[in-house]
Design an enzyme around this catalytic site. Structure first.
Site, PDB file in Angstrom:
ATOM      1  N   LYS A 150     -54.681 -66.254 -57.905  1.00  0.00           N
ATOM      2  CA  LYS A 150     -54.414 -67.599 -57.404  1.00  0.00           C
ATOM      3  C   LYS A 150     -54.685 -68.640 -58.481  1.00  0.00           C
ATOM      4  O   LYS A 150     -55.707 -68.599 -59.172  1.00  0.00           O
ATOM      5  CB  LYS A 150     -55.288 -67.860 -56.172  1.00  0.00           C
ATOM      6  CG  LYS A 150     -54.985 -69.135 -55.409  1.00  0.00           C
ATOM      7  CD  LYS A 150     -55.841 -69.170 -54.146  1.00  0.00           C
ATOM      8  CE  LYS A 150     -55.559 -70.384 -53.278  1.00  0.00           C
ATOM      9  NZ  LYS A 150     -56.392 -70.376 -52.051  1.00  0.00           N
ATOM     10  N   GLU A 155     -54.182 -63.733 -47.094  1.00  0.00           N
ATOM     11  CA  GLU A 155     -55.097 -64.021 -48.200  1.00  0.00           C
ATOM     12  C   GLU A 155     -56.478 -63.420 -47.922  1.00  0.00           C
ATOM     13  O   GLU A 155     -57.028 -63.569 -46.825  1.00  0.00           O
ATOM     14  CB  GLU A 155     -55.203 -65.540 -48.362  1.00  0.00           C
ATOM     15  CG  GLU A 155     -56.128 -66.015 -49.459  1.00  0.00           C
ATOM     16  CD  GLU A 155     -56.142 -67.537 -49.588  1.00  0.00           C
ATOM     17  OE1 GLU A 155     -56.702 -68.033 -50.579  1.00  0.00           O
ATOM     18  OE2 GLU A 155     -55.588 -68.225 -48.698  1.00  0.00           O
ATOM     19  N   CYS A 197     -51.268 -69.134 -50.932  1.00  0.00           N
ATOM     20  CA  CYS A 197     -51.723 -70.288 -50.154  1.00  0.00           C
ATOM     21  C   CYS A 197     -51.574 -71.625 -50.886  1.00  0.00           C
ATOM     22  O   CYS A 197     -50.481 -72.174 -50.970  1.00  0.00           O
ATOM     23  CB  CYS A 197     -53.158 -70.071 -49.696  1.00  0.00           C
ATOM     24  SG  CYS A 197     -53.658 -71.146 -48.316  1.00  0.00           S
TER      25      CYS A 197
END
Length: 552
Positions: free
Chosen positions: A119, A52, A157
């Site tokens: 994200k 990330e 994540c």
């Protein structure tokens, strides 16, 4: 590093578990391009996965508010895309789109950006404040691409901690999901992560490749420990924690399962081993990334400074550590002997500078004003501050970083002298309670032959040695009691009544909680130190200094 025989495979994935320092955009880009070439040419990988925000490093914090920084990251992505001949790369970066910024990962293939995932779940708790910087794209598409006939998806994540992002990606056709992460270490996190991966793979049927970044970033330490999980919920052994390495796996599409090809085994995964490696990695990277080649610390013959010395030697090598013995009229002969014994065992240079001249000079200077007063904690703190001045002078004159040796118990209740033993640039024990300090010292002495901490240091009663016959328990409850109360109050946010109900004496609980409240101002001035617990002092525990609330 272990390698298995290369077998026929559907997809080979090279997972780059390396350190990508915050703000080092050019350096990170150069390394990503090198890693792409290695994944393609050395491992014959079809996909190379990066963590990330690998281009910017994580967390970039207010760097994300600088348009020039975001433009630099975008230019870096274009450079990386041009290097993707014959391989697919998935690279994390901060994507600027007009007035908003996204935490993104782009799929790069044959010189172009094929797809980008933004994200969806932005963590905004504990050490995370992603909503300060990033937006969620309400119209954001799922990211699913075809690689050698396999439908490959991407989520990032925190997305994995919620069922919906993965479910939508699987509904869009993905059977294999790549998950780049920047997830900092804390005790117990590995078991929590493995349970999550097993749950997500079983409920979705998708196989997951979970890559985590590694390295220290101020108070955060990212542990790596990357892992893959088959579609039936089988979680394979993780890559080594706190180690820069490749994890290369073969993915069998029909079986939705992985076979590790290149990896480094984690070895000792005990809580003490992982905590030790977290602190050592955090210290090593803090020094290295900030240009410190050597460190100084005051070595008292007590447990805290002895443990910090051992950690510093493991992190930097004994030749880069200088211990300074700073005796006073109250220093026991045993303390001097133990400091000397440990330095000989570790090959560390030991300097001795008595603080009596500085202490006497301060007493003489203050004498006219102190004439009608009785000695108290003021005179004790003058000794500690004399030591702090000497250590900082050595740092100023010869370079190097001063390490502070206070622990979480002391920071919690203010059993530390501001501008005295709190002087320094990094606090390795900041997130370790005193009982954990003892436990780690005992554990480290079982590793690698001869003890690195003299056993007598561990067995003697803790003392600041600022007055005759002093012990810590003159001012504090026994550490097993103190730490039990602190863990419940600080780490678990329990109330006074909850803690008393757990069996602790009410007057002791009230005394400890009052000390915690009174010493917020000290903690705000403390040096950074590596986070190893669920709730460390610092960015994840943000209490006001000026605070009229005394409730529980």
């Amino acid at each position: 590093m272990m390698e298995s025989a290369v077998t026929a495979h559907t997809l080979r994935i090279a997972m780059a578990q390396f350190d990508f320092p915050v703000g080092a955009v050019t350096q990170n880009t150069d390394r990503i391009i090198e890693y792409i070439a290695a994944a393609r040419d050395e491992f014959e990988a079809d996909i190379v996965l990066f963590p990330e925000l690998a281009i910017s490093g994580y967390p970039p914090e207010d760097l994300l508010l600088r348009p020039g920084f975001l433009a630099h990251c975008e230019q870096a992505l274009a450079r990386i895309a041009a290097a993707t001949r014959g391989i697919v790369a998935v690279v994390g970066w901060p994507q600027s789109a007009g007035s908003v910024v996204y935490n993104a990962a782009s799929v790069l293939r044959e010189g172009r950006i094929e797809a980008t995932y933004r994200k969806r779940e932005l963590p905004n708790y504990a050490v995370f404040d992603e909503r300060r910087y990033f937006d969620v794209d309400p119209d954001g598409d799922n990211c699913v691409v075809t690689v050698k006939g396999v439908q490959v998806g991407v989520v990032i994540c925190e997305d994995l901690w919620f069922a919906e992002p993965l479910a939508k990606t699987v509904q869009a056709g993905a059977e294999l999901v790549l998950v780049p992460n920047a997830s900092p270490y804390e005790r117990g996190k590995h078991a929590q992560r493995d349970a999550l991966l097993a749950e997500r793979t079983r409920e979705s049927g998708a196989a997951i490749a979970y890559l985590n970044v590694v390295g220290g970033q101020d108070a955060l330490v990212f542990d790596g420990a990357s892992v893959v999980a088959d579609g039936d919920g089988t979680v394979h052994p993780a890559a080594a924690a706190f180690v820069d390495q490749w994890l290369v796996v073969d993915y069998a599409a029909g079986e939705r399962s992985f076979t590790p090809v290149v990896w480094v085994d984690d070895g000792d995964e005990s809580m003490d081993a992982l905590a030790w490696r977290a602190v050592v990695r955090g210290l090593k990277d803090y020094c290295g990334k900030n240009g410190f080649r050597k460190v100084w610390l005051g070595l008292s013959g007590g447990i805290d400074s002895a443990l910090v010395l051992a950690m510093a030697v493991d992190a930097l090598g004994g030749e880069n550590v200088t211990a300074v013995r700073l005796p006073s009229r109250y220093t026991a002969g045993l303390s001097n002997d133990l400091a000397d014994e440990q330095c000989r065992a570790l090959g560390v240079k030991l300097e001795t500078i008595a603080i009596e001249p500085a202490f006497e000079g301060l007493l003489a200077a203050l004498g006219p004003l102190f004439a009608d007063t009785q000695p108290d904690i003021t005179e004790e703190n003058l000794q500690s501050r004399s030591r702090g001045v000497i250590l900082m002078a050595l740092s100023n004159k010869f370079g190097g970083l001063v390490l502070t040796t206070g622990n979480k118990s002391e920071y919690a209740v203010g059993y530390a002298t501001i501008y005295g033993d709190m002087c320094g640039g990094y606090a390795p024990l900041k997130d370790l309670y005193k009982t954990e300090v003892f436990g780690l010292a005992k554990w480290r002495n079982t590793v690698g032959g001869a003890p690195v901490i003299p056993p007598a240091v561990i067995s003697r009663p803790p003392s600041a040695e600022l007055r005759d016959n002093q012990t810590d328990q003159d001012s504090l409850p026994p550490y097993d009691v103190l730490d039990g109360i602190l863990y419940r109050y600080v780490d678990q946010e329990q109330s006074r009544d909850d803690i008393v109900a757990a069996g602790y004496a009410a007057d002791t609980v009230e005394h400890v909680l009052r000390l915690v409240r009174l010493n917020e101002w000290k903690r705000h001035q403390a040096a950074p130190g590596p986070k190893v617990s669920r709730r460390a002092f610092g960015r994840e525990r943000r209490y006001p200094i000026t605070n009229g609330y005394s409730g529980q």
